[in-house]
Design a protein around this motif. Sequence first.
Motif, PDB file in Angstrom:
ATOM      1  N   LEU A  95       0.633  -1.056   0.231  1.00  0.00           N
ATOM      2  CA  LEU A  95       0.083  -0.319  -0.088  1.00  0.00           C
ATOM      3  C   LEU A  95       0.888   0.988   0.212  1.00  0.00           C
ATOM      4  N   ASN A  96       2.050   0.955   1.005  1.00  0.00           N
ATOM      5  CA  ASN A  96       2.767   2.561   0.546  1.00  0.00           C
ATOM      6  C   ASN A  96       3.837   2.480  -0.495  1.00  0.00           C
ATOM      7  N   GLN A  97       3.739   1.951  -1.228  1.00  0.00           N
ATOM      8  CA  GLN A  97       4.396   2.034  -3.175  1.00  0.00           C
ATOM      9  C   GLN A  97       3.848   1.984  -3.873  1.00  0.00           C
ATOM     10  N   ALA A  98       2.340   2.614  -3.125  1.00  0.00           N
ATOM     11  CA  ALA A  98       1.217   3.332  -4.330  1.00  0.00           C
ATOM     12  C   ALA A  98       1.177   5.024  -3.975  1.00  0.00           C
ATOM     13  N   ASP A  99       0.266   5.420  -4.965  1.00  0.00           N
ATOM     14  CA  ASP A  99       0.133   6.856  -4.057  1.00  0.00           C
ATOM     15  C   ASP A  99      -1.552   7.001  -4.159  1.00  0.00           C
ATOM     16  N   VAL A 100      -2.040   7.966  -4.037  1.00  0.00           N
ATOM     17  CA  VAL A 100      -3.802   7.943  -4.090  1.00  0.00           C
ATOM     18  C   VAL A 100      -3.764   9.019  -4.947  1.00  0.00           C
ATOM     19  N   THR A 101      -3.682   8.226  -7.045  1.00  0.00           N
ATOM     20  CA  THR A 101      -3.369   8.619  -8.086  1.00  0.00           C
ATOM     21  C   THR A 101      -5.886   8.962  -8.415  1.00  0.00           C
ATOM     22  N   HIS A 102      -6.472   8.771  -7.966  1.00  0.00           N
ATOM     23  CA  HIS A 102      -7.531   8.125  -8.482  1.00  0.00           C
ATOM     24  C   HIS A 102      -8.498   7.277  -7.416  1.00  0.00           C
ATOM     25  N   GLY A 103      -9.017   8.532  -6.564  1.00  0.00           N
ATOM     26  CA  GLY A 103      -9.774   8.114  -5.782  1.00  0.00           C
ATOM     27  C   GLY A 103     -10.151   9.285  -5.037  1.00  0.00           C
ATOM     28  N   PRO A 104     -11.639   9.100  -4.127  1.00  0.00           N
ATOM     29  CA  PRO A 104     -11.761   8.164  -3.243  1.00  0.00           C
ATOM     30  C   PRO A 104     -12.454   7.086  -4.541  1.00  0.00           C
ATOM     31  N   ALA A 105     -11.977   5.922  -4.289  1.00  0.00           N
ATOM     32  CA  ALA A 105     -12.710   4.922  -4.978  1.00  0.00           C
ATOM     33  C   ALA A 105     -13.975   4.667  -4.613  1.00  0.00           C
ATOM     34  N   ARG A 106     -14.944   4.964  -5.745  1.00  0.00           N
ATOM     35  CA  ARG A 106     -16.369   3.483  -5.525  1.00  0.00           C
ATOM     36  C   ARG A 106     -16.356   1.855  -5.924  1.00  0.00           C
ATOM     37  N   ALA A 107     -14.912   1.885  -6.414  1.00  0.00           N
ATOM     38  CA  ALA A 107     -15.456   0.618  -6.695  1.00  0.00           C
ATOM     39  C   ALA A 107     -14.358   0.386  -7.516  1.00  0.00           C
ATOM     40  N   ILE A 108     -12.606  -0.741  -7.258  1.00  0.00           N
ATOM     41  CA  ILE A 108     -11.746  -1.007  -8.069  1.00  0.00           C
ATOM     42  C   ILE A 108     -11.993  -2.371  -8.596  1.00  0.00           C
ATOM     43  N   ILE A 109     -11.221  -2.643  -9.575  1.00  0.00           N
ATOM     44  CA  ILE A 109     -10.844  -3.585 -10.234  1.00  0.00           C
ATOM     45  C   ILE A 109      -8.953  -4.164 -10.051  1.00  0.00           C
TER      46      ILE A 109
END
Length: 295
Positions: free
Chosen positions: A28-42
């Motif tokens: 999780l720490n390797q990733a950034d919030v770039t498209h959120g807050p998510a209502r759905a994820i794949i």
Amino acid sequence: MPVRKAVHAGSWYSDSGPELSRQLDYWLNQADVTHGPARAIIAPHAGYQYCGACGGHAYRQISPVVVQKIFILGPSHHVRLTGCALSAVKKYKTPLYDLNIDTAVNKELEMTGQFEWMDVDTDENEHSIEMHLPYIAKVMENYKNQFTIIPILVGSLTPDREAYYGRILSSYLADPKNLFVISSDFCHWGQRFRFTHYDRSYGSIYQSIEGLDRLGMSIIENLNPTEFTNYLKKYGNTICGRHPIGILLQAIQELLRNDNSQNVSLKFLRYAQSSQCRNMNDSSVSYASAALVIE
């Protein structure tokens, strides 16, 4: 009501709570919030050694403070279904803590007459939902008593049936307190998967696989379920969660029909392959993570 065991703990992911928590934190720490807050994820559902890092990019887009109900749509790998099935258990165990099933929503869905129940054996034999539970538990750990889950096993649906389930679930997708987790790996390539499509114009086999996957990912981002169905018919890409993805796309279309003023955007954030295929005896599975934002 029985409790579903964490069947794949100790093999597909760590059965040690502290170790699993550290791994998930790292990804999780390797990733950034770039498209959120998510209502759905794949996000993928393979062993974490293969797809844990990829999945982190989808789960990083979730805002746990607003989420109260999590719908998990996973494809059925072992049981032939022509519809969708709900879990008949009370809780799902994980090495972190137990997740509670939302029995009230299950009852609402049962009332539609379009859902059957999966028995505990079917539930425990299937991995497509279980592989998301540790990530959900980790992301929601500060709110562990404030959310419930609704696991839905998705069978082999016709496009019309995908549209029907999309309409049923669209009202839940419309609620910002709900999150949808769509469980899917992407191309399963190799003779053992009976899929060896190879477009040499891309270069090596693994580059051809990526080209085919990225074409599908681009079509999914267009939010057009018919275009996605036609892509699958044309190329036969072995995307195992194609029906859960189809339901999501149909639910989005129903949402837009009811309120086309909403800004809906789905973006893929990460792509990976289990290995790089270079000859026809190789095999690999692809993984991709995406997030849906509704404003």
